[in-house]
Design a protein around this motif. Sequence first.
Motif, PDB file in Angstrom:
ATOM      1  N   GLU A 266     -54.577 -68.153 -70.616  1.00 30.13           N
ATOM      2  CA  GLU A 266     -54.412 -67.573 -71.947  1.00 30.13           C
ATOM      3  C   GLU A 266     -53.148 -66.721 -72.033  1.00 30.13           C
ATOM      4  N   LEU A 267     -52.845 -65.967 -70.986  1.00 34.27           N
ATOM      5  CA  LEU A 267     -51.646 -65.124 -71.009  1.00 34.27           C
ATOM      6  C   LEU A 267     -50.377 -65.964 -70.925  1.00 34.27           C
ATOM      7  N   ILE A 268     -50.426 -67.052 -70.165  1.00 32.35           N
ATOM      8  CA  ILE A 268     -49.251 -67.926 -70.055  1.00 32.35           C
ATOM      9  C   ILE A 268     -48.916 -68.549 -71.404  1.00 32.35           C
ATOM     10  N   LYS A 269     -49.930 -68.842 -72.193  1.00 32.70           N
ATOM     11  CA  LYS A 269     -49.688 -69.410 -73.512  1.00 32.70           C
ATOM     12  C   LYS A 269     -48.824 -68.486 -74.367  1.00 32.70           C
ATOM     13  N   LYS A 270     -48.929 -67.187 -74.129  1.00 31.18           N
ATOM     14  CA  LYS A 270     -48.181 -66.219 -74.930  1.00 31.18           C
ATOM     15  C   LYS A 270     -46.811 -65.898 -74.341  1.00 31.18           C
ATOM     16  N   THR A 271     -46.618 -66.153 -73.049  1.00 34.17           N
ATOM     17  CA  THR A 271     -45.355 -65.787 -72.401  1.00 34.17           C
ATOM     18  C   THR A 271     -44.484 -66.984 -72.048  1.00 34.17           C
ATOM     19  N   ALA A 272     -45.094 -68.162 -71.860  1.00 35.29           N
ATOM     20  CA  ALA A 272     -44.326 -69.347 -71.466  1.00 35.29           C
ATOM     21  C   ALA A 272     -43.768 -70.014 -72.720  1.00 35.29           C
ATOM     22  N   MET A 273     -42.628 -69.541 -73.180  1.00 36.63           N
ATOM     23  CA  MET A 273     -42.032 -70.057 -74.408  1.00 36.63           C
ATOM     24  C   MET A 273     -41.187 -71.295 -74.126  1.00 36.63           C
ATOM     25  N   PRO A 274     -41.213 -72.280 -75.021  1.00 39.36           N
ATOM     26  CA  PRO A 274     -40.317 -73.428 -74.874  1.00 39.36           C
ATOM     27  C   PRO A 274     -38.870 -72.993 -75.068  1.00 39.36           C
ATOM     28  N   PRO A 275     -37.905 -73.799 -74.616  1.00 40.54           N
ATOM     29  CA  PRO A 275     -36.495 -73.376 -74.634  1.00 40.54           C
ATOM     30  C   PRO A 275     -35.987 -72.887 -75.982  1.00 40.54           C
ATOM     31  N   ASN A 276     -36.239 -73.625 -77.077  1.00 39.71           N
ATOM     32  CA  ASN A 276     -35.709 -73.207 -78.385  1.00 39.71           C
ATOM     33  C   ASN A 276     -36.244 -71.849 -78.803  1.00 39.71           C
ATOM     34  N   GLN A 277     -37.532 -71.620 -78.604  1.00 40.84           N
ATOM     35  CA  GLN A 277     -38.133 -70.340 -78.977  1.00 40.84           C
ATOM     36  C   GLN A 277     -37.627 -69.218 -78.082  1.00 40.84           C
ATOM     37  N   ARG A 278     -37.451 -69.516 -76.796  1.00 42.86           N
ATOM     38  CA  ARG A 278     -36.952 -68.500 -75.860  1.00 42.86           C
ATOM     39  C   ARG A 278     -35.536 -68.070 -76.244  1.00 42.86           C
ATOM     40  N   LEU A 279     -34.667 -69.046 -76.530  1.00 42.77           N
ATOM     41  CA  LEU A 279     -33.296 -68.701 -76.893  1.00 42.77           C
ATOM     42  C   LEU A 279     -33.246 -67.928 -78.202  1.00 42.77           C
ATOM     43  N   GLN A 280     -34.098 -68.283 -79.154  1.00 39.50           N
ATOM     44  CA  GLN A 280     -34.137 -67.558 -80.417  1.00 39.50           C
ATOM     45  C   GLN A 280     -34.484 -66.089 -80.193  1.00 39.50           C
ATOM     46  N   LYS A 281     -35.466 -65.823 -79.317  1.00 40.38           N
ATOM     47  CA  LYS A 281     -35.853 -64.437 -79.006  1.00 40.38           C
ATOM     48  C   LYS A 281     -34.715 -63.698 -78.297  1.00 40.38           C
ATOM     49  N   ILE A 282     -34.018 -64.401 -77.392  1.00 42.69           N
ATOM     50  CA  ILE A 282     -32.898 -63.758 -76.688  1.00 42.69           C
ATOM     51  C   ILE A 282     -31.797 -63.395 -77.674  1.00 42.69           C
ATOM     52  N   TYR A 283     -31.460 -64.330 -78.586  1.00 41.11           N
ATOM     53  CA  TYR A 283     -30.450 -64.044 -79.609  1.00 41.11           C
ATOM     54  C   TYR A 283     -30.855 -62.827 -80.439  1.00 41.11           C
ATOM     55  N   GLN A 284     -32.124 -62.734 -80.811  1.00 39.63           N
ATOM     56  CA  GLN A 284     -32.593 -61.613 -81.620  1.00 39.63           C
ATOM     57  C   GLN A 284     -32.430 -60.292 -80.866  1.00 39.63           C
ATOM     58  N   ASN A 285     -32.775 -60.297 -79.587  1.00 39.18           N
ATOM     59  CA  ASN A 285     -32.661 -59.074 -78.786  1.00 39.18           C
ATOM     60  C   ASN A 285     -31.211 -58.653 -78.602  1.00 39.18           C
ATOM     61  N   ILE A 286     -30.345 -59.595 -78.263  1.00 35.63           N
ATOM     62  CA  ILE A 286     -28.935 -59.263 -78.074  1.00 35.63           C
ATOM     63  C   ILE A 286     -28.329 -58.778 -79.387  1.00 35.63           C
ATOM     64  N   GLY A 287     -28.672 -59.456 -80.491  1.00 31.89           N
ATOM     65  CA  GLY A 287     -28.165 -59.031 -81.792  1.00 31.89           C
ATOM     66  C   GLY A 287     -28.595 -57.624 -82.148  1.00 31.89           C
ATOM     67  N   ALA A 288     -29.856 -57.283 -81.830  1.00 29.68           N
ATOM     68  CA  ALA A 288     -30.351 -55.932 -82.115  1.00 29.68           C
ATOM     69  C   ALA A 288     -29.588 -54.889 -81.302  1.00 29.68           C
ATOM     70  N   LEU A 289     -29.257 -55.218 -80.071  1.00 28.09           N
ATOM     71  CA  LEU A 289     -28.488 -54.286 -79.246  1.00 28.09           C
ATOM     72  C   LEU A 289     -27.092 -54.075 -79.812  1.00 28.09           C
ATOM     73  N   LEU A 290     -26.415 -55.167 -80.183  1.00 30.12           N
ATOM     74  CA  LEU A 290     -25.042 -55.063 -80.663  1.00 30.12           C
ATOM     75  C   LEU A 290     -24.955 -54.348 -82.007  1.00 30.12           C
ATOM     76  N   ARG A 291     -26.060 -54.346 -82.762  1.00 31.08           N
ATOM     77  CA  ARG A 291     -26.069 -53.642 -84.050  1.00 31.08           C
ATOM     78  C   ARG A 291     -26.480 -52.180 -83.904  1.00 31.08           C
ATOM     79  N   ASN A 292     -26.893 -51.785 -82.724  1.00 30.33           N
ATOM     80  CA  ASN A 292     -27.371 -50.422 -82.500  1.00 30.33           C
ATOM     81  C   ASN A 292     -26.225 -49.541 -82.017  1.00 30.33           C
ATOM     82  N   PRO A 293     -25.811 -48.540 -82.794  1.00 32.98           N
ATOM     83  CA  PRO A 293     -24.684 -47.688 -82.384  1.00 32.98           C
ATOM     84  C   PRO A 293     -24.963 -46.881 -81.119  1.00 32.98           C
ATOM     85  N   ASN A 294     -26.241 -46.564 -80.872  1.00 36.02           N
ATOM     86  CA  ASN A 294     -26.559 -45.826 -79.647  1.00 36.02           C
ATOM     87  C   ASN A 294     -26.229 -46.649 -78.402  1.00 36.02           C
ATOM     88  N   PHE A 295     -26.359 -47.963 -78.526  1.00 40.00           N
ATOM     89  CA  PHE A 295     -26.048 -48.843 -77.395  1.00 40.00           C
ATOM     90  C   PHE A 295     -24.549 -49.088 -77.287  1.00 40.00           C
TER      91      PHE A 295
END
Length: 733
Positions: A266-295
Amino acid sequence: VHLALEGRPEKYGFDGDHLLYTDQLIDGAKEFSRTLNLSTGAGQTSSVTMHAKFSAHQKEQLNKETIMFFCTRFKAGMMKQKDRVAIGSDYFDLGQADKVPEFRCVLAPGLDCTVYVAQCGPVLGTDLMFKHIRTDTVWDLITEMRRRRTVPEDHINEMFSHTVVMPSYCDPKKSVIIDRVRFDLSPQSTFFNKKKQVEMSYADYFRQQYGITNSDLDKPQPLLESVSRRERDRDGQPKVTHYIPSLCNLTGQTDEMKQDTRRGRELIKKTAMPPNQRLQKIYQNIGALLRNPNFTSELQPWGIEMTNKLLKFPARRLPSPVLSNGEGPISLRSDTESWDIKFQWPMLRPARFESWAVVTHRQTSEMREFIDKLFKVSQDLRISLATPKVFDVGDDRPNSYLNTLKNEVRHVNPHFILVIIPRQSDEPYKSVKRFLSVDVGLPSQFVTQMNIAKDPLLKATKVLVQMNVKLGGAPWSVDMKLREPTMFVGLDIHHGGDLEHKGGSVAGCVASLDREGTKYYSRTFYVKSGQQVMVPPSDNMPGVKQIVGDAIKAFQDANKGTSPKFLVVFRDGGSEGELQQLDATEVADCRAAIDQSGIQCQLTFIVVLKKIRTRYFNVNPQNTREVANPYPGMVVDRHIVSHKLPEFYVCCQHVNQGSATPTKYQVIHDSSQLTSDQIQMYVYCQAHLYFNWNGTVRTPAVVKYASTLAKVTGVVLRGSDANPRLHRLLHYL
């Protein structure tokens, strides 16, 4: 350093050791000094002078200190993220945590980032990661344990020592490392509040400071003690803080949780993301960092820029090797690099079970049906299976099994034992397995009553293939195109287990003995406890030199006196800081074993790294936004690999769920004339030879066998090397 520069206008960065970086010279001078009066405790002070001498230089290649500076700036930016919490050395977004109430936990996403220098320059490796945070508290777990049975205080203290917890009342959230459980203290215990200058109880302090009305504060629970690794009190001693168990949530998983297959699925179902979904999440995280002035404020003063675009680089797929069973070449699925052992699938080398025994807790209809199915599939697998002697133990106690084996089974002199136990548990499995493997030297197979009742025909096929392997047979082989006699060796270490030698961990060594990769020599030995380098606890104990030397003799015996011309060692694990130590110890031991054997043999020593965050994906040429897992055999040996030593990545395995992770290989010693293409092909061929799986595995089979051997020896055999009668059998599968 921080105190000396406190309040100054210059932007600075300190690596924690000896390097200080500033965005401009302090007071316009190349040297800077400042004297501080620091408290040393008991009202005493000491005068300390910090002297900095600045220099500017450029190098053709980025050095280690510069990379460390990049890492410290990146970490400093992450520390300023209000919505991210530091747990260990990583940062997680609790606001985006996925709640799993069924298992009383949440899964907090995080971004794993590593800065390193590759052939293409400085690279920021990023990947998603998740932290398992439990919604139950430390006090909940202690109460549950005590409700089941009487648990000694020493056991509870040991269980929670160096455990990471999260106090529920902290804002912003933070994690804490617990050093010990103080049973001599409770929430009703008092301490002197220096700020208010009053004596008060811990319970009253938490009620007043955080507005907590938890009724558990009045219960007689112990306190958790944490000793700060950084902060000091007024007396100069490490700061000690106490926490109340009912207010602290646990992180991570217990061994019992890890063994719960349903929970894991059950936990793997929530963490084992397919490639497209994984990359989308990575893009979102990196984008949030680059938009954050504290970072970005921690990067921009130093001219450090990040891009949210992933690297694109060429890769190639290795050709599939030729696999054969008893009827000839096997057809492989090109997309998954797997095959099925079904009906009419003859073993390459079938074993003969002329005298074997079945030992069971009681004879049941399921047991008799399972043995009937073994006979049925043995004809399809072309394994000679005689009628076994069946021994009924009568109950599931370890001593009952051992007494039956000692007093009854030994009279029929079997050369293989099938043991049926009622359920999956430590006992009687560990006691019986250790007796058969260490004391007697008989290969054995264990099955549970519960498993053989489910799909008995499929289970019988898998079990009989395992039994065949353990008795010296082989289900298939691989044509590795070896031009000269070559011995492949796998090395790995297992830490933990109930060892007889308390001061050591267990190392496994498995060596191939034939061209097709179907015969192996397996040994274990002790190494110093907790260390990653294979050094025996004492000089009179065997180590890599002796075991590899014994493996060379076994190779000569198996090949009518022919010695290996090439020795290819795959060593599991080893960080960048340990490579020189590995070269000075384990590589030197392998060379000494070759010299002592008196043979002409070339050595290739390769470090195998599985625990990496690097991933690469196949890109759709028509739509670059569409990505997929790499095909098995996809190799990358340019651009993102090290610029210092020979290195490559190979993704050998196919995954049905989530995103595939390749394995990194570092060649730290090579005296052979083998080309990189040959070495990479050997890796891929070896990945087809793990006989417990009808497909490719992540690492060469000798590494997988060594890992399994070391774990079984440490956990089940209590660190004892198996009986010499089993050294040439894969008895531990």
